[in-house]
Design a protein around this motif. Structure first.
Motif, PDB file in Angstrom:
ATOM      1  N   ARG A  12      39.228  43.886  36.194  1.00 18.77           N
ATOM      2  CA  ARG A  12      39.264  43.016  37.366  1.00 18.77           C
ATOM      3  C   ARG A  12      38.013  43.186  38.223  1.00 18.77           C
ATOM      4  O   ARG A  12      37.467  42.221  38.739  1.00 18.77           O
ATOM      5  N   SER A  16      38.824  39.648  34.329  1.00 22.68           N
ATOM      6  CA  SER A  16      40.230  39.316  34.470  1.00 22.68           C
ATOM      7  C   SER A  16      40.428  38.637  35.817  1.00 22.68           C
ATOM      8  O   SER A  16      39.863  39.057  36.819  1.00 22.68           O
ATOM      9  N   GLU A  17      41.223  37.594  35.827  1.00 22.30           N
ATOM     10  CA  GLU A  17      41.469  36.855  37.059  1.00 22.30           C
ATOM     11  C   GLU A  17      42.662  37.450  37.805  1.00 22.30           C
ATOM     12  O   GLU A  17      43.638  37.842  37.189  1.00 22.30           O
ATOM     13  N   PRO A  18      42.594  37.493  39.128  1.00 22.47           N
ATOM     14  CA  PRO A  18      43.754  37.946  39.893  1.00 22.47           C
ATOM     15  C   PRO A  18      44.865  36.906  39.834  1.00 22.47           C
ATOM     16  O   PRO A  18      44.652  35.769  39.401  1.00 22.47           O
ATOM     17  N   ALA A  33      42.855  48.024  33.698  1.00 23.94           N
ATOM     18  CA  ALA A  33      43.069  46.747  34.372  1.00 23.94           C
ATOM     19  C   ALA A  33      42.215  46.646  35.629  1.00 23.94           C
ATOM     20  O   ALA A  33      41.637  45.584  35.911  1.00 23.94           O
ATOM     21  N   ARG A  34      42.113  47.746  36.365  1.00 23.34           N
ATOM     22  CA  ARG A  34      41.283  47.733  37.573  1.00 23.34           C
ATOM     23  C   ARG A  34      39.805  47.541  37.228  1.00 23.34           C
ATOM     24  O   ARG A  34      39.086  46.812  37.907  1.00 23.34           O
TER      25      ARG A  34
END
Length: 107
Positions: free
Chosen positions: A87, A92-94, A83-84
């Motif tokens: 991102r 991937s959007e926060p 996931a990190r």
């Protein structure tokens, strides 16, 4: 209403632009790969220990429990690293920004 003065301006800092260096992307990818390989090894070990435990070796139950805990920890860490990495790469959007003031101000 003009809000001039020497301290006038935005109350928030400009959002930082995220930049991902090649080194940090490599380290995240390497950590993710290590976690996934360790997870696979621990799952196979847990299956073997389970077969041994059902065969009558009482010590194998402890090794089975440890292998299961280790596999769960490796999977969780791998998911966090993935996931990190997504991102940091911008894939991937926060989360949506929180409004100042909390729940009471949003009513």
């Amino acid at each position: 209403m003009d809000q001039g003065g020497k301290r006038a301006g935005s109350r928030r800092a400009a959002p930082r632009k995220r930049s991902l260096s090649l080194r940090s992307a490599f380290l995240l990818t390497l950590g993710l790969t290590v976690c996934v390989v360790a997870w696979g090894y621990l799952v196979v070990a847990a299956i073997d220990f389970g077969a041994a435990a059902r065969g009558g070796e009482s010590e194998a139950w402890w090794f089975l429990a440890l292998a299961c805990l280790g596999a769960a920890a490796c999977l969780f860490t791998g998911l966090l690293l993935g996931a990190r990495l997504l991102r940091a790469l911008g894939l991937s959007e926060p989360r949506a920004p929180r409004l100042p003031g909390g729940r009471r101000a949003s009513r």
